[in-house]
Design a protein around this motif. Structure first.
Motif, PDB file in Angstrom:
ATOM      1  N   ALA A  15     -17.405  25.878 -27.738  1.00  0.00           N
ATOM      2  CA  ALA A  15     -18.376  24.805 -27.508  1.00  0.00           C
ATOM      3  C   ALA A  15     -17.879  23.479 -28.057  1.00  0.00           C
ATOM      4  CB  ALA A  15     -19.718  25.173 -28.147  1.00  0.00           C
ATOM      5  N   ILE A  16     -17.262  23.510 -29.229  1.00  0.00           N
ATOM      6  CA  ILE A  16     -16.686  22.271 -29.778  1.00  0.00           C
ATOM      7  C   ILE A  16     -15.700  21.667 -28.792  1.00  0.00           C
ATOM      8  CG2 ILE A  16     -15.162  21.341 -31.569  1.00  0.00           C
ATOM      9  CD1 ILE A  16     -16.402  23.290 -33.529  1.00  0.00           C
ATOM     10  N   GLN A  17     -14.903  22.523 -28.170  1.00  0.00           N
ATOM     11  CA  GLN A  17     -13.900  22.026 -27.233  1.00  0.00           C
ATOM     12  C   GLN A  17     -14.543  21.434 -25.973  1.00  0.00           C
ATOM     13  OE1 GLN A  17     -10.149  24.576 -26.949  1.00  0.00           O
ATOM     14  NE2 GLN A  17     -11.509  25.978 -28.030  1.00  0.00           N
ATOM     15  N   TYR A  18     -15.382  22.210 -25.282  1.00  0.00           N
ATOM     16  CA  TYR A  18     -15.868  21.691 -24.002  1.00  0.00           C
ATOM     17  C   TYR A  18     -16.857  20.536 -24.179  1.00  0.00           C
ATOM     18  CZ  TYR A  18     -20.251  24.543 -23.933  1.00  0.00           C
ATOM     19  OH  TYR A  18     -21.486  25.107 -24.184  1.00  0.00           O
ATOM     20  N   LEU A  19     -17.619  20.550 -25.278  1.00  0.00           N
ATOM     21  CA  LEU A  19     -18.533  19.434 -25.520  1.00  0.00           C
ATOM     22  C   LEU A  19     -17.789  18.186 -25.980  1.00  0.00           C
ATOM     23  CD1 LEU A  19     -21.421  21.387 -27.291  1.00  0.00           C
ATOM     24  CD2 LEU A  19     -21.463  20.433 -24.975  1.00  0.00           C
ATOM     25  N   SER A  20     -16.731  18.369 -26.778  1.00  0.00           N
ATOM     26  CA  SER A  20     -15.916  17.229 -27.218  1.00  0.00           C
ATOM     27  C   SER A  20     -15.209  16.576 -26.039  1.00  0.00           C
ATOM     28  CB  SER A  20     -14.885  17.672 -28.259  1.00  0.00           C
ATOM     29  OG  SER A  20     -15.501  18.095 -29.450  1.00  0.00           O
TER      30      SER A  20
ATOM     31  N   GLN B 135     -13.778  13.979 -20.251  1.00  0.00           N
ATOM     32  CA  GLN B 135     -12.926  14.990 -19.632  1.00  0.00           C
ATOM     33  C   GLN B 135     -13.635  16.347 -19.581  1.00  0.00           C
ATOM     34  OE1 GLN B 135      -9.907  14.896 -18.181  1.00  0.00           O
ATOM     35  NE2 GLN B 135      -9.734  12.681 -18.426  1.00  0.00           N
ATOM     36  N   PRO B 136     -14.788  16.437 -18.912  1.00  0.00           N
ATOM     37  CA  PRO B 136     -15.487  17.726 -18.848  1.00  0.00           C
ATOM     38  C   PRO B 136     -14.652  18.739 -18.073  1.00  0.00           C
ATOM     39  CG  PRO B 136     -16.431  16.184 -17.281  1.00  0.00           C
ATOM     40  CD  PRO B 136     -15.456  15.390 -18.106  1.00  0.00           C
ATOM     41  N   TYR B 137     -14.595  19.966 -18.577  1.00  0.00           N
ATOM     42  CA  TYR B 137     -13.769  20.961 -17.882  1.00  0.00           C
ATOM     43  C   TYR B 137     -14.443  22.316 -17.732  1.00  0.00           C
ATOM     44  CZ  TYR B 137     -12.663  23.237 -22.352  1.00  0.00           C
ATOM     45  OH  TYR B 137     -12.753  23.903 -23.556  1.00  0.00           O
ATOM     46  N   MET B 138     -15.528  22.582 -18.477  1.00  0.00           N
ATOM     47  CA  MET B 138     -16.209  23.866 -18.327  1.00  0.00           C
ATOM     48  C   MET B 138     -17.618  23.774 -18.904  1.00  0.00           C
ATOM     49  SD  MET B 138     -15.069  26.535 -21.321  1.00  0.00           S
ATOM     50  CE  MET B 138     -16.678  27.337 -21.170  1.00  0.00           C
ATOM     51  N   ALA B 139     -18.365  24.852 -18.701  1.00  0.00           N
ATOM     52  CA  ALA B 139     -19.696  25.000 -19.284  1.00  0.00           C
ATOM     53  C   ALA B 139     -19.976  26.485 -19.389  1.00  0.00           C
ATOM     54  CB  ALA B 139     -20.741  24.312 -18.415  1.00  0.00           C
ATOM     55  N   VAL B 140     -21.089  26.828 -20.004  1.00  0.00           N
ATOM     56  CA  VAL B 140     -21.500  28.227 -20.059  1.00  0.00           C
ATOM     57  C   VAL B 140     -22.814  28.375 -19.296  1.00  0.00           C
ATOM     58  CG1 VAL B 140     -20.302  28.775 -22.198  1.00  0.00           C
ATOM     59  CG2 VAL B 140     -22.615  27.853 -22.314  1.00  0.00           C
ATOM     60  N   GLY B 141     -22.885  29.428 -18.494  1.00  0.00           N
ATOM     61  CA  GLY B 141     -24.068  29.640 -17.668  1.00  0.00           C
ATOM     62  C   GLY B 141     -25.317  29.987 -18.447  1.00  0.00           C
ATOM     63  N   ARG B 142     -25.174  30.207 -19.758  1.00  0.00           N
ATOM     64  CA  ARG B 142     -26.352  30.489 -20.576  1.00  0.00           C
ATOM     65  C   ARG B 142     -27.203  29.253 -20.793  1.00  0.00           C
ATOM     66  NH1 ARG B 142     -22.051  32.567 -23.365  1.00  0.00           N
ATOM     67  NH2 ARG B 142     -22.240  31.039 -25.048  1.00  0.00           N
TER      68      ARG B 142
ATOM     69  N   ILE C   1     -17.978  23.840 -12.809  1.00  0.00           N
ATOM     70  CA  ILE C   1     -17.941  22.592 -13.570  1.00  0.00           C
ATOM     71  C   ILE C   1     -16.541  21.992 -13.530  1.00  0.00           C
ATOM     72  CG2 ILE C   1     -18.190  21.591 -15.877  1.00  0.00           C
ATOM     73  CD1 ILE C   1     -20.814  22.243 -14.394  1.00  0.00           C
ATOM     74  N   ASN C   2     -15.512  22.833 -13.653  1.00  0.00           N
ATOM     75  CA  ASN C   2     -14.143  22.324 -13.588  1.00  0.00           C
ATOM     76  C   ASN C   2     -13.862  21.645 -12.248  1.00  0.00           C
ATOM     77  OD1 ASN C   2     -10.890  22.891 -13.254  1.00  0.00           O
ATOM     78  ND2 ASN C   2     -11.524  22.654 -15.387  1.00  0.00           N
ATOM     79  N   GLN C   3     -14.500  22.143 -11.221  1.00  0.00           N
ATOM     80  CA  GLN C   3     -14.314  21.598  -9.879  1.00  0.00           C
ATOM     81  C   GLN C   3     -15.078  20.294  -9.669  1.00  0.00           C
ATOM     82  OE1 GLN C   3     -15.872  24.284  -6.905  1.00  0.00           O
ATOM     83  NE2 GLN C   3     -16.106  22.662  -5.390  1.00  0.00           N
ATOM     84  N   THR C   4     -16.293  20.196 -10.214  1.00  0.00           N
ATOM     85  CA  THR C   4     -17.196  19.104  -9.831  1.00  0.00           C
ATOM     86  C   THR C   4     -17.456  18.047 -10.898  1.00  0.00           C
ATOM     87  OG1 THR C   4     -19.124  20.403 -10.518  1.00  0.00           O
ATOM     88  CG2 THR C   4     -18.412  20.640  -8.233  1.00  0.00           C
ATOM     89  N   ALA C   5     -17.278  18.407 -12.170  1.00  0.00           N
ATOM     90  CA  ALA C   5     -17.673  17.494 -13.248  1.00  0.00           C
ATOM     91  C   ALA C   5     -16.689  16.353 -13.424  1.00  0.00           C
ATOM     92  CB  ALA C   5     -17.813  18.268 -14.561  1.00  0.00           C
ATOM     93  N   THR C   6     -17.211  15.164 -13.673  1.00  0.00           N
ATOM     94  CA  THR C   6     -16.405  13.977 -13.935  1.00  0.00           C
ATOM     95  C   THR C   6     -17.012  13.220 -15.112  1.00  0.00           C
ATOM     96  OG1 THR C   6     -17.686  12.535 -12.466  1.00  0.00           O
ATOM     97  CG2 THR C   6     -15.854  13.769 -11.472  1.00  0.00           C
TER      98      THR C   6
ATOM     99  N   TYR D 152      -7.385  29.059 -13.194  1.00  0.00           N
ATOM    100  CA  TYR D 152      -7.771  28.284 -12.022  1.00  0.00           C
ATOM    101  C   TYR D 152      -8.310  26.901 -12.387  1.00  0.00           C
ATOM    102  CZ  TYR D 152      -7.277  32.850  -9.883  1.00  0.00           C
ATOM    103  OH  TYR D 152      -6.772  34.048  -9.459  1.00  0.00           O
ATOM    104  N   TYR D 153      -8.223  26.535 -13.663  1.00  0.00           N
ATOM    105  CA  TYR D 153      -8.618  25.192 -14.076  1.00  0.00           C
ATOM    106  C   TYR D 153      -7.621  24.165 -13.539  1.00  0.00           C
ATOM    107  CZ  TYR D 153     -11.883  27.099 -17.601  1.00  0.00           C
ATOM    108  OH  TYR D 153     -12.907  27.743 -18.240  1.00  0.00           O
ATOM    109  N   LYS D 154      -8.040  22.914 -13.550  1.00  0.00           N
ATOM    110  CA  LYS D 154      -7.131  21.835 -13.199  1.00  0.00           C
ATOM    111  C   LYS D 154      -5.974  21.791 -14.196  1.00  0.00           C
ATOM    112  CE  LYS D 154     -10.876  19.115 -11.149  1.00  0.00           C
ATOM    113  NZ  LYS D 154     -11.773  17.959 -11.325  1.00  0.00           N
ATOM    114  N   LEU D 155      -4.824  21.320 -13.732  1.00  0.00           N
ATOM    115  CA  LEU D 155      -3.602  21.383 -14.536  1.00  0.00           C
ATOM    116  C   LEU D 155      -3.765  20.703 -15.886  1.00  0.00           C
ATOM    117  CD1 LEU D 155      -0.652  22.144 -14.876  1.00  0.00           C
ATOM    118  CD2 LEU D 155      -0.032  20.019 -13.683  1.00  0.00           C
TER     119      LEU D 155
END
Length: 370
Positions: free
Chosen positions: A185-190, A196-203, A233-238, A276-279
């Motif tokens: 969470a620290i990573q994806y929220l930071s 640079q959003p790259y993921m989320a959790v479905g919870r 989220i990796n596909q759509t988030a900006t 499958y994340y962006k490079l």
């Protein structure tokens, strides 16, 4: 020895990389200012996909239905369950007018695919603002819907939240699971706070229904069993369309796995999607993990041979101080105050566990979401 000299200089670079992560990148979460948005009374569809979750639904669905929010529906998706899930859903629907049931029958093309079930649920949702959680989750407050939905704006169509795990007293496995969740969470929220959003959790995740259809849903990765949350989220988030919600009243809490075997299966599914994340995101994540691994390996080797031990020990202490300070600050934001003090031990176990998962996934691929 030339090998130890090379290891020493690599160690210096490794510590520098770790300081960048912990001291700068991950520090953006503690520095994030949670501006209280204007409360909105938008209509929200809460979406829960359940497969063989009868007992969890009996326990946790009441906390969803008791939310202090004026206009919401709950879309309950029964994904071809073999237990009493459908009967439980129908029982709740008799008591609550704002429940909608989507009973998914399997088809050969999308057999055992949660994304297919979620797609049907999203299509059935009445409202444009969608809020996702799992059947084994409960909001930590009656204001979960209010807090998460209040972060939607004309520009912000995706809201990333925090999904914690329940504390189990006296369990080292529980602390390890919670530490991994906390660090993730620290990573994806930071990164999200840095644009640079790259993921989320479905919870605990929210986005607009139109965002889903503009991205053509899950079609880019429908062939994968996992990734309905992080790959989407990796596909759509900006930077422009994504925000984070870290008020404590917005958190959800889930039941953690009770055995190392079950947790291993869960993490194998989760980690398999990272390929499958962006490079650029894969580079960020790989750099952090590799620098962690190298830090421990080189620190042990150099200290074992007492090579430049004073300088090596100073760098080790510096790295741990910066790490602990920022983990402690982040724990205040995410309400995980007991974890930072155990981080050196938990980190070492987690590095070894993640390496095992990586090797395991190279040998065989996880199949189904449940």
């Amino acid at each position: 020895m030339i090998i130890l000299e090379i290891a020493f200089y690599v160690f210096i670079v490794t510590v520098g990389i770790q300081l960048v992560f912990y001291g700068i990148i991950f520090n953006s979460l503690p520095r994030h200012q949670s501006v209280t948005p204007h409360q909105k009374n938008i209509s929200v569809s809460v979406i829960i996909c359940a497969k063989n979750e009868a007992d969890n639904l009996r326990t946790f669905l009441p906390s969803i239905m008791a939310q202090a929010y004026s206009d919401f529906e709950v879309v309950l998706i029964n994904d071809n369950s073999k237990d009493d899930t459908l009967e439980v859903l129908e029982h709740f629907k008799e008591k609550h007018r704002n429940i909608k049931i989507v009973n998914v029958k399997p088809i050969e093309k999308f057999w055992g695919n949660k994304k297919y079930a979620l797609t049907l649920g999203i299509k059935a949702a009445t409202h444009n603002f969608l809020l996702f959680t799992d059947a084994d989750c409960k909001p930590r407050s009656r204001y979960w819907i209010q807090e998460m939905s209040s972060h939607f704006t004309n520009e912000k169509t995706i809201v990333l939240g925090y999904g914690a795990y329940e504390k189990v007293k006296g369990s080292f496995l529980n602390k390890l699971i919670r530490y991994e969740t906390f660090l993730t969470a620290i990573q994806y929220l930071s990164y999200a706070s840095l644009g640079q959003p790259y993921m989320a959790v479905g919870r605990n995740l929210a986005y607009r229904k139109e965002q889903f259809f503009e991205a053509n849903g899950f079609m880019q990765h429908m062939h994968l069993k996992s990734g309905d949350d992080d790959l989407f989220i990796n596909q759509t988030a900006t930077a422009s369309n994504t925000t984070i919600c870290i008020s404590k009243e917005s958190f959800t809490e889930s039941i953690p796995k009770q055995s190392i075997k079950d947790w291993t299966l869960q993490k194998r599914r989760h980690i398999s999607t990272a390929n499958y994340y962006k490079l650029r995101h894969k580079i960020f994540l790989a750099s952090f993990y590799c620098s962690q691994l190298l830090f421990w390996l080189l620190a042990i080797v150099l200290m074992s041979f007492m090579f430049q031990w004073k300088l090596v020990l100073s760098l080790i202490v510096l790295r741990f101080i910066i790490q602990l300070i920022n983990l402690f600050l982040a724990s205040k934001k995410l309400d995980e105050n007991d974890l930072p003090f155990l981080s050196p031990v938990l980190e070492l176990f987690l590095i070894a566990f993640q390496f095992f998962i990586f090797i395991k996934n190279m040998i065989s691929k996880p199949e189904y979401w449940k």
